[in-house]
Write a protein that holds these residues in place. Sequence first.
Motif, PDB file in Angstrom:
ATOM      1  N   ARG A  41       0.822  -1.214   0.000  1.00 59.85           N
ATOM      2  CA  ARG A  41       0.000   0.000   0.000  1.00 59.85           C
ATOM      3  C   ARG A  41       0.860   1.269   0.000  1.00 59.85           C
ATOM      4  NH1 ARG A  41      -5.344  -0.086   1.489  1.00 59.85           N
ATOM      5  NH2 ARG A  41      -6.266  -2.151   1.622  1.00 59.85           N
ATOM      6  N   TRP A  43       3.157   1.966   2.284  1.00 53.87           N
ATOM      7  CA  TRP A  43       3.410   2.388   3.649  1.00 53.87           C
ATOM      8  C   TRP A  43       4.700   1.776   4.180  1.00 53.87           C
ATOM      9  CZ3 TRP A  43      -2.205   0.766   5.288  1.00 53.87           C
ATOM     10  CH2 TRP A  43      -3.124   1.658   4.693  1.00 53.87           C
ATOM     11  N   HIS A  78      -2.975   8.081   4.257  1.00 55.99           N
ATOM     12  CA  HIS A  78      -4.170   7.442   3.709  1.00 55.99           C
ATOM     13  C   HIS A  78      -5.274   8.491   3.600  1.00 55.99           C
ATOM     14  CE1 HIS A  78      -6.831   4.209   2.638  1.00 55.99           C
ATOM     15  NE2 HIS A  78      -7.634   4.402   3.665  1.00 55.99           N
ATOM     16  N   GLU A 208      -9.486   3.665   8.873  1.00 59.10           N
ATOM     17  CA  GLU A 208     -10.637   4.199   8.134  1.00 59.10           C
ATOM     18  C   GLU A 208     -11.626   4.886   9.088  1.00 59.10           C
ATOM     19  OE1 GLU A 208     -11.141   4.443   5.020  1.00 59.10           O
ATOM     20  OE2 GLU A 208     -10.116   2.844   3.929  1.00 59.10           O
TER      21      GLU A 208
END
Length: 227
Positions: A41, A43, A78, A208
């Motif tokens: 991702r 990261w 993110h 999230e």
Amino acid sequence: MSGGVIALLLIAALVIVAITVMQSAADRERSQALEDWARGRGWRYDRERPEMVGLFRGSPFKDGSSDARVRHVISGEHRGHRFLAYEYSYTSTLTTAQGSLTANERYGVVVVGTRATPILEVRRTHPGYALSAAAGVRDIEVGDQDFDAAFHVAGDDEGFAARTLTPRVREHLLERPSLRSPFRLTGDHLLSWRRGRLGATMALETIEASIDLLELLPDRLREESRD
């Protein structure tokens, strides 16, 4: 010492060695899986960051714990927000009339960057809630009967709590029972945590949820978190 006793001791030692080897192999496998997931991702992943043990205070961290560890650290950006996710653990000892019980406490922690704010902590009500020991922090009621019944709010600035926990934010929290994570605004971060080992699913869900919450907060906080 009889031969039978020596044999039993040798067997016990071999069992301990075998368990240690299996645990080490499982830990390496878990670490590699998290590293692959994070890097996929874009990261960063660090297996252990001992210098972060005392980075934050208050729940779920244990002040003065000599054996606390920060492991499986994932950091990156993110949805336009910087974040940090990691596993925090320490050993706790409970003394009872029957003796001492030792347990390994483990939490998945997610931190999303903001600008400096007063302290504001929100968690679902449950028996045994302990108010933070930070100076000036006290219980706060927002005046919403349903919200006050479902959540415990603590902070050091009632005005900030009222401005932050807007009707829209309260509705969001009430309508999403899956948001089990308590959260705290303090310093320059929004911090959330869950009991248990940090895994890819837990990390992503909490990241999230934290960003969803942050983007519902007053514009000033949301804009500053992207600076």
